[in-house]
Design a protein around this motif. Structure first.
Motif, short mmCIF file in Angstrom:
data_model
loop_
_atom_site.label_atom_id
_atom_site.label_comp_id
_atom_site.label_asym_id
_atom_site.label_seq_id
_atom_site.Cartn_x
_atom_site.Cartn_y
_atom_site.Cartn_z
N HIS A 1 14.21 30.30 27.05
CA HIS A 1 14.57 31.31 28.04
C HIS A 1 14.61 30.67 29.42
O HIS A 1 13.74 29.86 29.76
N CYS A 2 15.58 31.08 30.23
CA CYS A 2 15.74 30.55 31.58
C CYS A 2 14.52 30.91 32.43
O CYS A 2 14.07 32.06 32.44
N ALA A 3 13.99 29.94 33.14
CA ALA A 3 12.81 30.16 33.99
C ALA A 3 13.17 30.96 35.25
O ALA A 3 12.28 31.44 35.94
N TYR A 4 14.45 31.11 35.54
CA TYR A 4 14.88 31.82 36.74
C TYR A 4 15.33 33.26 36.45
O TYR A 4 14.94 34.19 37.13
N CYS A 5 16.17 33.44 35.40
CA CYS A 5 16.70 34.78 35.13
C CYS A 5 16.23 35.37 33.81
O CYS A 5 16.37 36.57 33.59
N GLY A 6 15.70 34.57 32.90
CA GLY A 6 15.20 35.07 31.63
C GLY A 6 16.21 35.09 30.50
O GLY A 6 15.86 35.42 29.37
N LYS A 7 17.45 34.74 30.76
CA LYS A 7 18.47 34.72 29.71
C LYS A 7 18.29 33.48 28.83
O LYS A 7 17.43 32.64 29.10
N ALA A 8 19.12 33.35 27.82
CA ALA A 8 19.05 32.20 26.91
C ALA A 8 19.34 30.91 27.67
O ALA A 8 20.29 30.83 28.44
N ALA A 9 18.49 29.92 27.45
CA ALA A 9 18.61 28.65 28.16
C ALA A 9 19.17 27.57 27.24
O ALA A 9 18.80 27.50 26.07
N ALA A 10 20.04 26.75 27.79
CA ALA A 10 20.62 25.65 27.03
C ALA A 10 20.42 24.31 27.74
O ALA A 10 20.69 23.27 27.17
N THR A 11 19.97 24.34 29.01
CA THR A 11 19.78 23.11 29.77
C THR A 11 18.37 23.10 30.35
O THR A 11 17.65 24.08 30.29
N ILE A 12 18.01 21.95 30.92
CA ILE A 12 16.73 21.88 31.65
C ILE A 12 17.04 21.59 33.11
O ILE A 12 18.07 21.03 33.44
N ASP A 13 16.13 22.01 33.99
CA ASP A 13 16.33 21.86 35.43
C ASP A 13 15.09 21.27 36.06
O ASP A 13 13.96 21.59 35.65
N HIS A 14 15.28 20.43 37.06
CA HIS A 14 14.17 19.90 37.85
C HIS A 14 13.88 20.91 38.96
O HIS A 14 14.77 21.21 39.76
N VAL A 15 12.67 21.43 39.02
CA VAL A 15 12.30 22.39 40.06
C VAL A 15 12.44 21.70 41.42
O VAL A 15 13.11 22.22 42.32
N MET A 16 11.84 20.55 41.57
CA MET A 16 12.06 19.71 42.75
C MET A 16 13.11 18.70 42.32
O MET A 16 12.86 17.88 41.44
N PRO A 17 14.32 18.75 42.88
CA PRO A 17 15.41 17.89 42.42
C PRO A 17 15.05 16.40 42.44
O PRO A 17 14.28 15.95 43.28
N ARG A 18 15.62 15.67 41.50
CA ARG A 18 15.37 14.23 41.42
C ARG A 18 15.79 13.52 42.69
O ARG A 18 15.15 12.56 43.10
N SER A 19 16.84 14.00 43.33
CA SER A 19 17.32 13.36 44.55
C SER A 19 16.31 13.46 45.69
O SER A 19 16.38 12.73 46.67
N ARG A 20 15.35 14.38 45.55
CA ARG A 20 14.30 14.55 46.57
C ARG A 20 12.95 14.04 46.08
O ARG A 20 11.91 14.42 46.62
#
Length: 165
Positions: free
Chosen positions: A82-101
């Protein structure tokens, strides 16, 4: 069929094939704690019960604390797909603090995300766009994560896995 292996101190170690477990029992390196009712395995020396849980006769030292490696599949599993932001079905992962930072590839910085939220968030932090996380990302704990092979658990193993959690 799979067999749960317990250390001499009843700590779950791994899940192995019942054939490998039977070899350990026949060589007196393990004893059967839980049996599978039904048809036995016939050998040259007689019939043997199929083991569901075995206990090693000697203690096996496990090196260091078991750390669960960070994987895409593990992050999705931890977050229940489940998406950590909206709760819908999740298919990817996201860096909370972006890698570029300077965001790391760690359990505390990775969350499951749907494609839409992941693309919308982009290279920003959730605070910058006014979003909040539905979950607090942290490293998973418990026997289901540290004992190899227990992802597809057998009901007979539950009492032994609860002790390890």
């Amino acid at each position: 069929m799979r067999t749960l292996v317990l250390n001499a101190g009843y700590e779950p170690l791994a899940v192995i094939s019942f054939k490998r477990a039977l070899v350990l029992v026949m060589n007196e390196k393990a004893t059967i704690v839980e049996r599978v009712e039904g048809d036995p395995v016939w050998g040259a020396r007689g019939a043997y019960d199929r083991p569901a849980v075995i206990l090693l006769t000697r203690y096996v030292r496990v090196p260091g604390a078991r750390r669960v490696p960070v994987t895409r599949r593990g992050v999705l599993r931890r977050d229940g797909h489940h998406c950590a932001y909206c709760g819908k079905a999740a298919a990817t992962i996201d860096h909370v603090m972006p890698r570029s930072r300077g965001g790391a590839d760690s359990w505390e910085n990775l969350v499951a995300a749907c494609v839409r939220c992941n693309n919308t968030k982009g290279d920003r932090t959730p605070q910058e766009i006014g979003w909040h996380l539905r979950i607090t990302p942290r490293a998973p704990r418990g026997a289901q994560w540290t004992v190899r092979g227990t992802e597809r658990s057998d009901p007979r193993w539950e009492p032994y896995l609860v002790l390890a959690a």
